[in-house]
Each structure stands twice: as structure tokens, then as C-alpha cells.
Scaffold this motif. Sequence first.
Motif, short mmCIF file in Angstrom:
data_model
loop_
_atom_site.label_atom_id
_atom_site.label_comp_id
_atom_site.label_asym_id
_atom_site.label_seq_id
_atom_site.Cartn_x
_atom_site.Cartn_y
_atom_site.Cartn_z
N GLN A 68 0.81 -1.22 0.00
CA GLN A 68 0.00 0.00 0.00
C GLN A 68 0.85 1.28 0.00
O GLN A 68 0.46 2.27 -0.62
CB GLN A 68 -0.96 -0.01 1.20
CG GLN A 68 -2.11 -0.99 1.05
CD GLN A 68 -3.10 -0.58 -0.03
OE1 GLN A 68 -3.38 0.61 -0.22
NE2 GLN A 68 -3.66 -1.57 -0.74
N SER A 69 1.97 1.28 0.66
CA SER A 69 2.80 2.49 0.67
C SER A 69 3.35 2.78 -0.72
O SER A 69 3.42 3.95 -1.14
CB SER A 69 3.94 2.36 1.69
OG SER A 69 4.80 1.29 1.34
N ASP A 70 3.72 1.73 -1.45
CA ASP A 70 4.19 1.92 -2.82
C ASP A 70 3.06 2.42 -3.72
O ASP A 70 3.29 3.25 -4.61
CB ASP A 70 4.74 0.60 -3.38
CG ASP A 70 5.99 0.13 -2.66
OD1 ASP A 70 7.05 0.70 -2.92
OD2 ASP A 70 5.88 -0.78 -1.82
N ILE A 71 1.85 1.91 -3.47
CA ILE A 71 0.70 2.35 -4.26
C ILE A 71 0.42 3.83 -3.99
O ILE A 71 0.20 4.61 -4.92
CB ILE A 71 -0.54 1.49 -3.93
CG1 ILE A 71 -0.31 0.04 -4.37
CG2 ILE A 71 -1.77 2.06 -4.63
CD1 ILE A 71 -1.41 -0.91 -3.94
N HIS A 72 0.45 4.23 -2.71
CA HIS A 72 0.25 5.64 -2.37
C HIS A 72 1.25 6.53 -3.11
O HIS A 72 0.89 7.57 -3.67
CB HIS A 72 0.41 5.85 -0.85
CG HIS A 72 -0.86 5.73 -0.08
ND1 HIS A 72 -1.32 4.54 0.42
CD2 HIS A 72 -1.79 6.66 0.26
CE1 HIS A 72 -2.47 4.73 1.05
NE2 HIS A 72 -2.78 6.02 0.97
N GLN A 73 2.50 6.11 -3.08
CA GLN A 73 3.55 6.90 -3.72
C GLN A 73 3.31 7.00 -5.23
O GLN A 73 3.47 8.07 -5.82
CB GLN A 73 4.91 6.25 -3.43
CG GLN A 73 6.10 7.02 -3.99
CD GLN A 73 7.42 6.32 -3.67
OE1 GLN A 73 7.50 5.49 -2.77
NE2 GLN A 73 8.46 6.66 -4.41
N TRP A 74 2.91 5.88 -5.83
CA TRP A 74 2.68 5.89 -7.27
C TRP A 74 1.50 6.79 -7.63
O TRP A 74 1.56 7.55 -8.60
CB TRP A 74 2.42 4.46 -7.77
CG TRP A 74 2.28 4.41 -9.27
CD1 TRP A 74 3.28 4.26 -10.18
CD2 TRP A 74 1.06 4.54 -10.02
NE1 TRP A 74 2.76 4.27 -11.45
CE2 TRP A 74 1.42 4.45 -11.39
CE3 TRP A 74 -0.27 4.72 -9.67
CZ2 TRP A 74 0.46 4.53 -12.40
CZ3 TRP A 74 -1.23 4.81 -10.68
CH2 TRP A 74 -0.85 4.71 -12.03
N VAL A 75 0.41 6.70 -6.86
CA VAL A 75 -0.78 7.50 -7.16
C VAL A 75 -0.46 8.99 -7.06
O VAL A 75 -0.88 9.79 -7.91
CB VAL A 75 -1.94 7.12 -6.22
CG1 VAL A 75 -3.10 8.11 -6.37
CG2 VAL A 75 -2.42 5.71 -6.51
N ALA A 76 0.28 9.38 -6.01
CA ALA A 76 0.66 10.80 -5.87
C ALA A 76 1.46 11.25 -7.09
O ALA A 76 1.25 12.34 -7.63
CB ALA A 76 1.45 11.00 -4.59
#
Length: 647
Positions: A104-112
Motif C-alpha cells: 500500500q505504501s508503494d501504491i500511495h507513492q505511485w498515485v501521488a
Amino acid sequence: MTSRANQRDTNADVELYQCLNATPPRSFMMIAGAGSGKTTSLIKGLTEILRSHGEQLNLRRQKVACITYTEIAAGEIWADVGNNPLVHVSTIHSFLWSLVRSFQSDIHQWVAGRIDERITQLRTTAAGFGPRVQQRTREKNQSDIERAQMQLARIGQVKSFTYGTGSDYLKGVLGHDDIIKMVPQLIIERPLMRSLLAQQYPFLFVDESQDTMDNVVEAFKAVDRDLGDKFCLGFFGDPMQQIYATGIGAIPLAPNWANITKPENFRCPANVLNVANAIRRDADGLVQTRGRMTGEPGAEVSMPGSARLFILPVDDRRDQRLAQVRAWGAACHEDPLWSRDAPDDAVKVLVIVHRMAAKRLGFGDLYAALNDNAPDSFKNGFLEGTAWPVRPFKNFLLPLAHAIASEDEFEVMQILRTQSPLLRKENLGGINVAERLAALRAFTQELKAMMKPGSNATNGDVLRAIRDLQIIELDPRILSYLDIRDRAEAVEGADPPTEPEEDGDDLTKEISAMEAFLACPASQFWGYYKYINDESPFSTQQGIKGAEFERVLVILDDDEGTHVQFSYEKYLGIKPLSARDQANVREGRDTAVERTRRLFYVCCTRALKDLIVVLFTGEIEAARRQIVQLGPFPEEAICLEADLNGY
């Protein structure tokens, strides 16, 4: 095991087994033409892995992964390997999400980063606006920038992300497009992602590889380069059957891969196979062999079948001429199922999605909205049923409305449970469940009335009802246009939007297309739904790959269609290439000629028995000469208008 796994092995199957049982297993590319039994070979490969490596996979808690195009195909393949839990079969989007959902942290970073990238793109577009760009296009661009900036400011508050059909970042929902961009990027950039993929799935098969996006292929190839001794990658496909613009087509072979060719064709009779080989001759040159056989095992003989081409004039008598062609087919083949009075499923009529099908099936306005002067993404997505404006109708509203009309209460609740956030467990705490169910029931009755044939309800009306009641999570792009429409209607005495002057900007085209789309009668979606679900005599030439029919009627008509990606007259040499086509040839890019060649090959190879192709053109004699010269049909198989006299 399965009947397909027990079929007699071809030379390609033997080569496949050698790859799978090598030490270490060897990655491969299998090129399998139409009717060759590509899926049979894929299932044989899965069965061989279970036989030779199943015990080891079980001990290590590993699986073999198989990626295919649709949920239906995935279910069929899994059933064919005995529903074995060591085999994971899914669509590409589901498979990619399963790899990344716990990060999830990688997903958050990608979405931003994705939102920030979107803001940059929008600003760059605005900076390039010329004086002819309309004011409403500028306003929409600015509105999109402000919305993206708001998303970026609040994205840190999102607790976790899930995967849905359309994206809504602030609600924690990633759509199809996000998954297909994000996960390959993470695989390519993160060694850990590559290691985890190979550790979970030491064998990975990709079906319909020619239609797989190039970034997905590159991601899997990156795993193979790093971990080839622990990872076996297998592509099953056929570049001649690449018909989607987003597909990679031919996949370049890595140095250590095996190149397996499966030339057999078990589907097409001899005369149809000759046409297929003639079409393919000037492409990759693969010559398919064998053809459909008839008779008892051990005493089989080739089935001749038939393949004819009619060259007919472009005028307002197309329907009459097609009826004559079918009457000719019924008489010539002594087969009443060719007649126009035969059941709908007797003859499969293949057309490029254009007005010929849309007008006859009652979705002419819907077709025009997302095709005429619309962005290419709408035109292509409409053909494939994937354009974001149509997704909520195709994936949710129409199946739901059909279940409501059929009074299938179980199916109604099943669709609502699986797709509506209103019935998610986390959203039912502290609310009166009976009241919520009553509200949903009221909505279903409202939807039934709005979607009823003859209703005055528009697509915009239906989508507003969905939005206002929060029945499903709509794509933010749809919400944006609904807001624009609401504001326009709120201005007292405001004039309706007028037809814009063409300024060449894609955003202007999108705005105009969405205005027309939202104004379309919602009931027109029934004809479209029937069409793309293969419930009419017509089928899209793009949508029948893998299917087969006894009688096939292919209609080639550039004049009535407006889809610039394909042109039969250019392919046949009747019409010269455009400047853009010539530039594409010089630069080694795909052209309308090659796209049309592939589409024509796919169409003709659907025939199990009889094939009739009808070419409508204004250049009858030139077309006849060109076709005789090119040779897809022998001269004696070419018919003209005079041959229809008396039918």
C-alpha cells in the motif's frame, strides 16, 4: 485429465514439453495461427507442468500462473485443468493487482506521482493552446487542473487502495488503466517485485500475447532476464491476430528463448485455408497446413468448403444486395440456412462497427456520439466495449436492468452486492439496512423505467441517478462532465451547446463527444449491448477472435464506416495510401494496410464451412483487377452484380 489435454500431440506440443522439462525450464514464444488449437497447447503445457513439477510446486507453496483476456476464458482454462489449486488463471488486470495489493505504501507513492504527472500534462496542454482553441476547452482544462490539485492535496488522507472498474483516487479506488500502468512500472523498477513474482509463480503463461500491452510484456521479460534460472515465461499468440491498437503484436525473442511455431489449422476447410494463406503471405509468410478434415478416424479426408468474393457497387441498395447474396448462397450451396429468413445464428455477419450495424440494431445516435469527430480513444474503446463513458452501462447498468426486466431477484442482488459500495460490509454499520434495501429497490424500479425502450431518459439522466444515490463509484471523468451539464442547465435560459468549430484539439473533441453521449437516449444501449455480447446476426470484426461459425458473411465497406484505422480499399490497393500512411511505412510503424490485413485474416479464418466476402466499392473493375493480382481469391471465385440476377 481433460479432453483437450488428451488430444494427439503436435510437433509444437512436443517442443513445448521439452522447454518445460529442461533444466532449468526454458522460456518460449509459441506462434499459433488461427484454428491451430493454441488454447489446447496452452492447456497441454499446464497439464505437463502439473505432471512433472506439481509435487515440487506443492511443497514450495508455489503455483503456475496463466493470464488470459476474459473471465470466461479464464474459467474455461481452469476447468480444463481439473480446477487444480496449483494453477492460478486470471485476467491480466486481476493478476497484476494480486501482485501489488499488499504494497500500500508503494501504491500511495505511485498515485501521488500519477496525479502530479497529470497536472504537468494539463499545464503543458494549456501552454500549447493556440488562438483557435475554444473557451470551453480552456475552461475544462483549468477545471481538470484544479481538480487534480485538490486530489494531490488530499491523497495522503486515503487509508488504503482497492481495485475497481474506474478510478477514484480520493475514495481509494484504482481503475483498469491505473493497474496496467502501475504494476509493470513497479516490477521493472523494483527488484523485490520481480523476486516475489518469480517466487510465487515460477511458471507464467500469457495467452493472446499479441494483444498484451508492451509495458506488461517488458515487465515480465525483466523478471525473465533477472531470474531466468528460477522462472519460465511462455507467450502463446499470433501477431497476425493482433487487432487492438494497444497490443504489442510480435514479441522480440530473447536470446535464450525457444521459438515454437504451430502451423496446423484444424478449423478451416481447404478453400478457406487457401484464402487465409494468401492474406498471410505478404505479412509473416507463415503457411498453415492440414485444414479441416471429415470422415472416420484413420480415414479422414480434406473438407473443401467454399470461399467466394462479391464485388458490388456503393449505393443505397446495400441491404437488398446483401439479401440477394444470401439467397445466392442458399441456392448455390443447397443450404436454406444461408437465406435471410433463416434464424439469426445461422449466418454470422461480420462488419467493422459502423452505421451498418448501429442503424439496424437501433444505436445509431450512440455510435455517432462516440465515433463521429470523437477522440481516437473513444472510437477504439467503443469498438472494444472499453471506452470509459460506456463502462458503467456495459459492466453494471445493463446487466442489472436485464436482471430486473427478467424478474431475477437473485441476480439483481448479486450484481448489487458485488458492485455497489452501499452493500459493502464496512458501509452497513450503524445504518438501517431495511431502509437501504428499500432505497435500492426503488432505484431498480426507476432504472427499469429509464432503460425501457421508448423512454425519454438520456444517458445523462441515468448517470445522474447513479451519482446522486451513490449506487456505484463512477469514473471521475464522468462526474466532471455531469457537473458541467448541471451548471449549464442551472443557468436560466441558457442556450443548449451548439456544434463546435473543429479546432483539432483532443479535449475539444472529447467535450463535444460527451455532450452528445449524455444526450443520447439510454435505451439505445440495448442494441449496443446485444451487439457486443454477440446476440445479433452482426458481430464486430474485432470481437470474434477465437470464435468459429459454419457460415460467415464478411462485409467490407469503407464508404459507410468512418474508422480511419482500417481501410479495405487501401489494403486491396484500390485507394492510394495517405501521407500519414506513407510516413508510417517509412518510419516502420503500423499502417492501416497492415491493421486491415490482420483484421481480414481474423474474419476469414472464422469459417468452418462456407465463407462469403462482400466488398462494396465505387471502383468495381479496378477492385476486380487488384484482387486478381493480389490473389486472396482465385478469379473463378470472384462474383459481380450480374451474378445476383434472379436472386
